[in-house]
Design a protein around this motif. Structure first.
Motif, PDB file in Angstrom:
ATOM      1  N   PRO A 278       0.802  -1.232   0.000  1.00  0.00           N
ATOM      2  CA  PRO A 278       0.000   0.000   0.000  1.00  0.00           C
ATOM      3  C   PRO A 278       0.832   1.279   0.000  1.00  0.00           C
ATOM      4  O   PRO A 278       0.433   2.278  -0.601  1.00  0.00           O
ATOM      5  N   GLU A 279       1.986   1.260   0.647  1.00  0.00           N
ATOM      6  CA  GLU A 279       2.811   2.466   0.677  1.00  0.00           C
ATOM      7  C   GLU A 279       3.389   2.765  -0.698  1.00  0.00           C
ATOM      8  O   GLU A 279       3.417   3.922  -1.135  1.00  0.00           O
ATOM      9  N   GLU A 280       3.828   1.716  -1.395  1.00  0.00           N
ATOM     10  CA  GLU A 280       4.358   1.914  -2.745  1.00  0.00           C
ATOM     11  C   GLU A 280       3.257   2.367  -3.709  1.00  0.00           C
ATOM     12  O   GLU A 280       3.506   3.151  -4.620  1.00  0.00           O
ATOM     13  N   VAL A 281       2.045   1.862  -3.493  1.00  0.00           N
ATOM     14  CA  VAL A 281       0.912   2.298  -4.314  1.00  0.00           C
ATOM     15  C   VAL A 281       0.701   3.798  -4.152  1.00  0.00           C
ATOM     16  O   VAL A 281       0.542   4.539  -5.130  1.00  0.00           O
ATOM     17  N   ARG A 282       0.706   4.252  -2.917  1.00  0.00           N
ATOM     18  CA  ARG A 282       0.520   5.689  -2.656  1.00  0.00           C
ATOM     19  C   ARG A 282       1.637   6.504  -3.328  1.00  0.00           C
ATOM     20  O   ARG A 282       1.385   7.549  -3.935  1.00  0.00           O
ATOM     21  N   GLN A 283       2.864   6.021  -3.248  1.00  0.00           N
ATOM     22  CA  GLN A 283       3.989   6.734  -3.857  1.00  0.00           C
ATOM     23  C   GLN A 283       3.847   6.793  -5.379  1.00  0.00           C
ATOM     24  O   GLN A 283       4.138   7.815  -6.006  1.00  0.00           O
ATOM     25  N   TYR A 284       3.379   5.686  -5.974  1.00  0.00           N
ATOM     26  CA  TYR A 284       3.205   5.633  -7.425  1.00  0.00           C
ATOM     27  C   TYR A 284       2.157   6.648  -7.858  1.00  0.00           C
ATOM     28  O   TYR A 284       2.331   7.382  -8.852  1.00  0.00           O
ATOM     29  N   ILE A 285       1.048   6.703  -7.118  1.00  0.00           N
ATOM     30  CA  ILE A 285      -0.018   7.650  -7.453  1.00  0.00           C
ATOM     31  C   ILE A 285       0.468   9.084  -7.273  1.00  0.00           C
ATOM     32  O   ILE A 285       0.227   9.952  -8.128  1.00  0.00           O
ATOM     33  N   GLU A 286       1.150   9.358  -6.176  1.00  0.00           N
ATOM     34  CA  GLU A 286       1.624  10.718  -5.916  1.00  0.00           C
ATOM     35  C   GLU A 286       2.642  11.165  -6.959  1.00  0.00           C
ATOM     36  O   GLU A 286       2.710  12.345  -7.303  1.00  0.00           O
ATOM     37  N   ALA A 287       3.434  10.226  -7.476  1.00  0.00           N
ATOM     38  CA  ALA A 287       4.394  10.567  -8.525  1.00  0.00           C
ATOM     39  C   ALA A 287       3.692  11.015  -9.809  1.00  0.00           C
ATOM     40  O   ALA A 287       4.273  11.716 -10.634  1.00  0.00           O
ATOM     41  N   HIS A 288       2.446  10.611  -9.969  1.00  0.00           N
ATOM     42  CA  HIS A 288       1.660  10.968 -11.152  1.00  0.00           C
ATOM     43  C   HIS A 288       0.738  12.164 -10.891  1.00  0.00           C
ATOM     44  O   HIS A 288      -0.234  12.367 -11.639  1.00  0.00           O
ATOM     45  N   LYS A 289       1.012  12.957  -9.871  1.00  0.00           N
ATOM     46  CA  LYS A 289       0.098  14.031  -9.495  1.00  0.00           C
ATOM     47  C   LYS A 289      -0.196  14.972 -10.663  1.00  0.00           C
ATOM     48  O   LYS A 289      -1.360  15.343 -10.907  1.00  0.00           O
ATOM     49  N   ALA A 290       0.835  15.384 -11.386  1.00  0.00           N
ATOM     50  CA  ALA A 290       0.627  16.320 -12.503  1.00  0.00           C
ATOM     51  C   ALA A 290      -0.312  15.720 -13.543  1.00  0.00           C
ATOM     52  O   ALA A 290      -1.192  16.412 -14.083  1.00  0.00           O
ATOM     53  N   ASN A 291      -0.144  14.433 -13.858  1.00  0.00           N
ATOM     54  CA  ASN A 291      -1.023  13.788 -14.827  1.00  0.00           C
ATOM     55  C   ASN A 291      -2.440  13.648 -14.289  1.00  0.00           C
ATOM     56  O   ASN A 291      -3.415  13.808 -15.026  1.00  0.00           O
ATOM     57  N   LEU A 292      -2.560  13.334 -12.999  1.00  0.00           N
ATOM     58  CA  LEU A 292      -3.887  13.223 -12.395  1.00  0.00           C
ATOM     59  C   LEU A 292      -4.608  14.570 -12.427  1.00  0.00           C
ATOM     60  O   LEU A 292      -5.821  14.631 -12.665  1.00  0.00           O
ATOM     61  N   GLU A 293      -3.873  15.641 -12.177  1.00  0.00           N
ATOM     62  CA  GLU A 293      -4.487  16.965 -12.246  1.00  0.00           C
ATOM     63  C   GLU A 293      -5.001  17.244 -13.658  1.00  0.00           C
ATOM     64  O   GLU A 293      -6.084  17.832 -13.832  1.00  0.00           O
ATOM     65  N   THR A 294      -4.262  16.813 -14.667  1.00  0.00           N
ATOM     66  CA  THR A 294      -4.724  16.978 -16.049  1.00  0.00           C
ATOM     67  C   THR A 294      -6.000  16.184 -16.286  1.00  0.00           C
ATOM     68  O   THR A 294      -6.955  16.684 -16.899  1.00  0.00           O
ATOM     69  N   TYR A 295      -6.014  14.942 -15.806  1.00  0.00           N
ATOM     70  CA  TYR A 295      -7.224  14.127 -15.952  1.00  0.00           C
ATOM     71  C   TYR A 295      -8.411  14.747 -15.220  1.00  0.00           C
ATOM     72  O   TYR A 295      -9.543  14.717 -15.712  1.00  0.00           O
ATOM     73  N   LEU A 296      -8.168  15.296 -14.036  1.00  0.00           N
ATOM     74  CA  LEU A 296      -9.255  15.903 -13.265  1.00  0.00           C
ATOM     75  C   LEU A 296      -9.789  17.160 -13.956  1.00  0.00           C
ATOM     76  O   LEU A 296     -11.001  17.410 -13.967  1.00  0.00           O
ATOM     77  N   ILE A 297      -8.891  17.953 -14.527  1.00  0.00           N
ATOM     78  CA  ILE A 297      -9.314  19.143 -15.285  1.00  0.00           C
ATOM     79  C   ILE A 297     -10.225  18.729 -16.447  1.00  0.00           C
ATOM     80  O   ILE A 297     -11.293  19.310 -16.672  1.00  0.00           O
ATOM     81  N   LEU A 298      -9.796  17.689 -17.182  1.00  0.00           N
ATOM     82  CA  LEU A 298     -10.594  17.196 -18.309  1.00  0.00           C
ATOM     83  C   LEU A 298     -11.904  16.577 -17.832  1.00  0.00           C
ATOM     84  O   LEU A 298     -12.945  16.720 -18.487  1.00  0.00           O
ATOM     85  N   SER A 299     -11.865  15.900 -16.688  1.00  0.00           N
ATOM     86  CA  SER A 299     -13.076  15.269 -16.147  1.00  0.00           C
ATOM     87  C   SER A 299     -14.116  16.306 -15.781  1.00  0.00           C
ATOM     88  O   SER A 299     -15.313  16.150 -16.080  1.00  0.00           O
ATOM     89  N   ILE A 300     -13.674  17.356 -15.112  1.00  0.00           N
ATOM     90  CA  ILE A 300     -14.603  18.417 -14.722  1.00  0.00           C
ATOM     91  C   ILE A 300     -15.169  19.115 -15.952  1.00  0.00           C
ATOM     92  O   ILE A 300     -16.364  19.444 -16.015  1.00  0.00           O
ATOM     93  N   PHE A 301     -14.330  19.294 -16.969  1.00  0.00           N
ATOM     94  CA  PHE A 301     -14.823  19.925 -18.201  1.00  0.00           C
ATOM     95  C   PHE A 301     -15.852  19.032 -18.888  1.00  0.00           C
ATOM     96  O   PHE A 301     -16.880  19.506 -19.375  1.00  0.00           O
ATOM     97  N   GLN A 302     -15.596  17.708 -18.931  1.00  0.00           N
ATOM     98  CA  GLN A 302     -16.539  16.790 -19.565  1.00  0.00           C
ATOM     99  C   GLN A 302     -17.875  16.767 -18.823  1.00  0.00           C
ATOM    100  O   GLN A 302     -18.930  16.562 -19.423  1.00  0.00           O
ATOM    101  N   THR A 303     -17.839  16.996 -17.513  1.00  0.00           N
ATOM    102  CA  THR A 303     -19.052  16.925 -16.697  1.00  0.00           C
ATOM    103  C   THR A 303     -19.817  18.237 -16.664  1.00  0.00           C
ATOM    104  O   THR A 303     -21.053  18.253 -16.730  1.00  0.00           O
ATOM    105  N   THR A 304     -19.082  19.356 -16.538  1.00  0.00           N
ATOM    106  CA  THR A 304     -19.736  20.653 -16.295  1.00  0.00           C
ATOM    107  C   THR A 304     -19.532  21.660 -17.417  1.00  0.00           C
ATOM    108  O   THR A 304     -20.134  22.736 -17.380  1.00  0.00           O
ATOM    109  N   ASN A 305     -18.663  21.326 -18.381  1.00  0.00           N
ATOM    110  CA  ASN A 305     -18.281  22.272 -19.440  1.00  0.00           C
ATOM    111  C   ASN A 305     -17.592  23.511 -18.859  1.00  0.00           C
ATOM    112  O   ASN A 305     -17.556  24.571 -19.478  1.00  0.00           O
ATOM    113  N   LYS A 306     -17.045  23.354 -17.657  1.00  0.00           N
ATOM    114  CA  LYS A 306     -16.361  24.447 -16.970  1.00  0.00           C
ATOM    115  C   LYS A 306     -14.861  24.202 -17.005  1.00  0.00           C
ATOM    116  O   LYS A 306     -14.389  23.118 -16.700  1.00  0.00           O
ATOM    117  N   ARG A 307     -14.111  25.232 -17.363  1.00  0.00           N
ATOM    118  CA  ARG A 307     -12.657  25.117 -17.412  1.00  0.00           C
ATOM    119  C   ARG A 307     -12.072  25.605 -16.083  1.00  0.00           C
ATOM    120  O   ARG A 307     -12.366  26.708 -15.639  1.00  0.00           O
TER     121      ARG A 307
END
Length: 563
Positions: free
Chosen positions: A98-127
């Motif tokens: 579980p600790e390595e899983v958390r580290q792997y996810i945190e290492a991808h923070k910038a990519n996750l933020e990109t996915y979240l930005i796109l997700s919110i836009f797909q849902t709300t049409n808000k940038r």
């Protein structure tokens, strides 16, 4: 498209009768066949272990253990969600590390933020931007529910192996939308089943493959990535929702405060009509991963230290080689779609179908000095198709020692001056002979001519030197017997078998120890090598497709027999 179907996990070339079952299965598994009445009317697939929603079956014909859904539990309400195996693998890694899983996810923070930005836009049409309160809150939510965190890891594993995701991002990355998908319920039931299974029977699993503890999961994951009775899962188990934890057989007592569970099951018996309606009216809007890759960072290392490094199908589009290796590299074709130049990499290269286009001048009008050398091919229909619509040209390509392939070889050698491009040629490196055959695609309809060419070329290049250890490298596989492509794949052609008895004789007489290919886009998680029987002996077959998690396969362990 998501299909709740069996996934094969350990194979043998031999078909078995029911009377032979006990000789193959250990007593703990063979004895269980009598526990399930349905086995009496099932001639092939026998139930070995089952829960309310999952089952382990044994295929007598193929000697295969399968884990599958029993049909009522739906993996995902998202149409065409292909990440099931990645998420199951993530679930086991969460239990084990579980600790390595958390580290792997945190290492991808910038990519996750990109996915979240796109997700919110797909849902709300808000940038929104990555510093907005919406993104900060959505990112924090990933770590507030273990079942959702497991899913995020699975999505990132898929991203790093197959490329950026684009469809239905909100359901995949926003917790508020993910609750509607039913995936958390699937994950909780899968965890219950797979832990009970591995605690009860001598089996191990990495989330996709399952095998007897006494066997080796060839080319998949090291032992510390596989769940078995010996695995220490206390830390990961204690992080799971209380109700999930309590129902796992032989579970370890919880030491943390219970985490609220988001594991409502999505059952076909309750939501079948609604799901069918949604999927019938669904309009796919996914984008080719390579088109959106520019918006994501590669956070994984690009250098590997493999002594004999096998890679293929990079198809890079940014003009740069996507990995670094200072040793000997075997590039099994389709390395570039952007005219890559690299003066440092060493090793050998065989020609793939994408290479045939990549070396041509950019000007599609066929004007200027750059096109003069290609004029001898202008009259060929396959060449015209190669220029204007490559996808329609692949199965028209010439077989064997065609002049065009020599031209391609010359162009590639200019770009990779330290690489030997083997266009139906051979070289010896550290005592191993590598024969590189130009087989850009599978030519099943012209199999006879193709195999006649293979036989003639191998006979010439082996040159009566019977004892030299030899590896055969080609972009497309030689034939099905020496291919990593699963018969379950839509690309599999059952007729592409070895039909030249003389080829089997040649393999039997010479010290051919293995074959390497690419072409079929087989994910690294499916395994990058297998041992197979052909011509009366065991050979290795390697298919090393590039991904961000796979910058190459170390061939040394197979060359030395230390697999």
């Amino acid at each position: 498209m998501n299909k709740e179907k069996d996934f094969p996990v350990t194979r043998n070339q031999t078909s078995l009768s029911s009377s032979e079952t006990e000789a193959i299965l250990p007593q703990e598994l063979a004895a269980r066949l009598d526990l399930y009445p349905e086995n009496k009317r099932r001639p092939v697939n026998k139930t070995v272990f089952r829960s309310e929603y999952f089952q382990l079956t044994y295929n007598l014909k193929e000697n295969v253990l399968n884990v599958s859904s029993r049909g009522n539990l739906v993996y995902s309400a998202i149409p065409y969600d292909t990440a099931r195996n990645y998420i199951q693998r993530a679930a086991i890694q969460y239990l084990l590390h579980p600790e390595e899983v958390r580290q792997y996810i945190e290492a991808h923070k910038a990519n996750l933020e990109t996915y979240l930005i796109l997700s919110i836009f797909q849902t709300t049409n808000k940038r929104v931007n990555k510093d907005s309160s919406e993104i900060i809150k959505a990112y924090a939510a990933i770590f507030e529910d273990p079942l959702f965190e497991i899913q995020i890891l699975g999505r990132l594993l898929q991203h790093d192996e197959t490329g950026a995701l684009s469809a239905n991002l909100a359901g995949k990355f926003l917790f508020s939308e993910n609750m509607k998908t039913g995936i958390s319920g699937y994950v909780s039931e899968y965890l219950k089943f797979i832990v009970q299974l591995t605690q009860t029977l001598p089996l191990k699993s990495d989330g996709k493959n399952i095998q007897l503890v006494s066997s080796n999961l060839q080319g998949v994951l090291p032992s510390d990535k596989q769940l078995s009775l010996e695995s220490d899962i206390k830390l990961g188990l204690n992080l799971l929702p209380q109700e999930v934890k309590q129902t796992i057989k032989q579970s370890i007592a919880a030491t943390k405060q219970a985490i609220p569970a988001n594991n409502k099951l999505l059952l076909r018996s309750e939501f079948g009509k609604e799901l069918s309606k949604v999927r019938k009216n669904y309009v796919a809007h996914s984008v080719d991963p390579r088109e959106i890759e520019q918006y994501f960072e590669n956070v994984l290392p690009t250098e590997n230290t493999n002594l004999v490094n096998v890679v293929s199908d990079i198809q890079t589009i940014d003009g740069k080689l996507a990995f670094t290796n200072k040793h000997f590299n075997i590039l099994a074709g389709d390395i570039s779609d952007s005219r890559v130049v690299n003066e440092d990499i060493e090793g050998l290269y065989v020609i793939g179908n994408h290479d045939l286009v990549d070396i041509l001048p950019k000007d599609q009008n066929k004007k200027g000095k750059e096109w003069e050398k290609w004029q001898p091919f202008f009259k060929n229909e396959w060449f015209k198709a190669l220029i204007h619509n490559p996808e329609d040209s692949w199965y028209k390509l010439p077989i064997g020692n065609h002049l065009y392939y020599e031209y391609v070889k010359n162009e590639l050698e200019k770009r990779f001056p330290k690489i030997s491009v083997l266009n139906n040629d051979s070289l010896i490196h550290n005592g191993i002979r590598y024969i590189g055959l130009t087989i850009p695609v599978v030519l099943a309809r012209r199999k006879k001519a193709q195999q006649k060419f293979i036989l003639k070329t191998l006979d010439q290049l082996l040159n009566n030197e019977y004892d030299v250890p030899t590896v055969i490298v080609s972009h497309a596989p030689l034939f099905n017997e020496l291919s990593m492509l699963s018969p379950e794949s839509p690309a599999y052609n059952k007729d592409y078998v070895c039909s030249q008895p003389q080829l089997e004789t040649l393999f039997e007489e010479y010290n051919i120890i293995g074959a390497i290919h690419g072409h079929h886009q087989i994910p690294a998680s499916a395994g990058r090598y297998k041992m197979t029987k052909f011509a009366g002996k065991e050979l290795f077959v390697v298919c090393s497709i590039y991904s961000k998690m796979n910058t190459g396969f170390e061939l040394m362990e197979l060359l030395t027999g230390e697999k």
